[in-house]
Design a protein around this motif. Structure first.
Motif, mmCIF file in Angstrom:
data_model
loop_
_atom_site.group_PDB
_atom_site.id
_atom_site.type_symbol
_atom_site.label_atom_id
_atom_site.label_comp_id
_atom_site.label_asym_id
_atom_site.label_seq_id
_atom_site.Cartn_x
_atom_site.Cartn_y
_atom_site.Cartn_z
ATOM 1 N N LEU A 21 0.825 -1.214 0.000
ATOM 2 C CA LEU A 21 0.000 0.000 0.000
ATOM 3 C C LEU A 21 0.856 1.260 0.000
ATOM 4 O O LEU A 21 0.550 2.234 -0.710
ATOM 5 N N CYS A 22 1.932 1.258 0.772
ATOM 6 C CA CYS A 22 2.841 2.408 0.789
ATOM 7 C C CYS A 22 3.487 2.612 -0.579
ATOM 8 O O CYS A 22 3.590 3.738 -1.066
ATOM 9 N N SER A 23 3.911 1.515 -1.199
ATOM 10 C CA SER A 23 4.521 1.595 -2.519
ATOM 11 C C SER A 23 3.522 2.085 -3.561
ATOM 12 O O SER A 23 3.852 2.920 -4.413
ATOM 13 N N THR A 24 2.296 1.616 -3.476
ATOM 14 C CA THR A 24 1.261 2.061 -4.409
ATOM 15 C C THR A 24 0.976 3.552 -4.241
ATOM 16 O O THR A 24 0.867 4.289 -5.225
ATOM 17 N N ALA A 25 0.878 4.002 -2.997
ATOM 18 C CA ALA A 25 0.641 5.432 -2.749
ATOM 19 C C ALA A 25 1.785 6.275 -3.298
ATOM 20 O O ALA A 25 1.555 7.349 -3.877
ATOM 21 N N ALA A 26 3.020 5.795 -3.143
ATOM 22 C CA ALA A 26 4.171 6.535 -3.667
ATOM 23 C C ALA A 26 4.133 6.600 -5.192
ATOM 24 O O ALA A 26 4.437 7.641 -5.787
ATOM 25 N N ARG A 27 3.761 5.511 -5.825
ATOM 26 C CA ARG A 27 3.702 5.480 -7.294
ATOM 27 C C ARG A 27 2.572 6.367 -7.816
ATOM 28 O O ARG A 27 2.734 7.046 -8.832
ATOM 29 N N VAL A 28 1.442 6.363 -7.136
ATOM 30 C CA VAL A 28 0.338 7.238 -7.537
ATOM 31 C C VAL A 28 0.754 8.705 -7.387
ATOM 32 O O VAL A 28 0.506 9.535 -8.260
ATOM 33 N N GLY A 29 1.420 9.005 -6.271
ATOM 34 C CA GLY A 29 1.922 10.368 -6.070
ATOM 35 C C GLY A 29 2.905 10.780 -7.146
ATOM 36 O O GLY A 29 2.865 11.906 -7.647
ATOM 37 N N GLY A 30 3.799 9.867 -7.516
ATOM 38 C CA GLY A 30 4.755 10.157 -8.584
ATOM 39 C C GLY A 30 4.082 10.354 -9.932
ATOM 40 O O GLY A 30 4.503 11.188 -10.740
ATOM 41 N N ALA A 31 3.028 9.598 -10.185
ATOM 42 C CA ALA A 31 2.298 9.746 -11.447
ATOM 43 C C ALA A 31 1.505 11.045 -11.493
ATOM 44 O O ALA A 31 1.336 11.648 -12.559
ATOM 45 N N LEU A 32 1.012 11.495 -10.346
ATOM 46 C CA LEU A 32 0.219 12.724 -10.302
ATOM 47 C C LEU A 32 1.066 13.995 -10.202
ATOM 48 O O LEU A 32 0.548 15.097 -10.403
ATOM 49 N N ALA A 33 2.343 13.860 -9.881
ATOM 50 C CA ALA A 33 3.202 15.036 -9.683
ATOM 51 C C ALA A 33 3.227 15.969 -10.897
ATOM 52 O O ALA A 33 3.098 17.190 -10.724
ATOM 53 N N PRO A 34 3.377 15.480 -12.130
ATOM 54 C CA PRO A 34 3.358 16.409 -13.262
ATOM 55 C C PRO A 34 2.015 17.141 -13.412
ATOM 56 O O PRO A 34 1.977 18.285 -13.844
ATOM 57 N N LEU A 35 0.935 16.468 -13.035
ATOM 58 C CA LEU A 35 -0.372 17.121 -13.130
ATOM 59 C C LEU A 35 -0.526 18.211 -12.078
ATOM 60 O O LEU A 35 -1.197 19.219 -12.314
ATOM 61 N N THR A 36 0.086 18.005 -10.914
ATOM 62 C CA THR A 36 -0.012 19.032 -9.875
ATOM 63 C C THR A 36 0.716 20.301 -10.284
ATOM 64 O O THR A 36 0.298 21.390 -9.912
ATOM 65 N N VAL A 37 1.794 20.165 -11.053
ATOM 66 C CA VAL A 37 2.497 21.350 -11.531
ATOM 67 C C VAL A 37 1.549 22.184 -12.396
ATOM 68 O O VAL A 37 1.457 23.404 -12.245
#
Length: 182
Positions: free
Chosen positions: A101-117
């Motif tokens: 679950l921690c790894s999945t949350a980190a990967r989702v965060g990494g995938a969403l990072a460009p969108l947050t910019v």
């Protein structure tokens, strides 16, 4: 933030990849010598302060490169330590599920990072200030995590709760003041 740098995009990408490779190597040494908690707190602080300085001092390009590199180093080291740390925090009976679950949350965060910019630019908020602020909040919250270096890993959830209660009693945090704040 590579497109905002006024250099060749490939050169910037290679330099930041080199910084990340060094961060991964250094983070392992940090975690094994200083402990997981202190290492992750220090790396979060390094990342947060570097990104906030980049946000405040964005007009001078050499400083911008330097602090972006430090921020990249900090967040790369933090990710590496967090991967190790998250697997040690949980009892054996739930360790694989929790680490997943921690790894999945980190990967989702990494995938969403460009969108947050893009989102932050629409809202008029600097992404560097948001990411730097989030890293500093994470550093502060990490003070409440237990140290797992050289500690016997727990097997059951009940043992983990007992260990956490013992750890919080010896951490120097006044529980009554904490409850008054919450």
């Amino acid at each position: 933030n590579i497109p905002n740098l006024k250099t060749n995009i490939f050169y910037s990408g290679i330099m930041l990849a080199a910084v990340e490779a060094v961060a991964v190597a250094v983070s392992g040494v940090l975690a094994n010598t200083l402990g997981r908690r202190i290492s992750i707190i220090a790396c979060f602080w390094l990342c947060g302060i570097s990104f906030l300085v980049t946000w405040l001092w964005h007009t001078w390009q050499p400083a911008n490169y330097f602090f972006l590199g430090l921020g990249k180093f900090g967040i790369s080291a933090t990710f590496n330590i967090a991967y190790l740390y998250s697997s040690e925090l949980f009892p054996t009976s739930v360790r694989s599920t929790a680490a997943g679950l921690c790894s999945t949350a980190a990967r989702v965060g990494g995938a969403l990072a460009p969108l947050t910019v893009s989102l932050f630019s629409i809202l008029g908020v600097s992404p560097m200030s948001a990411f730097g602020g989030a890293a500093i909040v994470a550093a502060i919250l990490s003070f409440w995590l237990p140290e797992t270096k050289d500690v016997q890993l727990t097997d059951e959830v009940d043992e983990g709760e007992e260990t956490a209660a013992t750890e919080s009693d010896s951490s120097g945090i006044d529980e009554k003041k904490l409850e008054a704040l919450g």
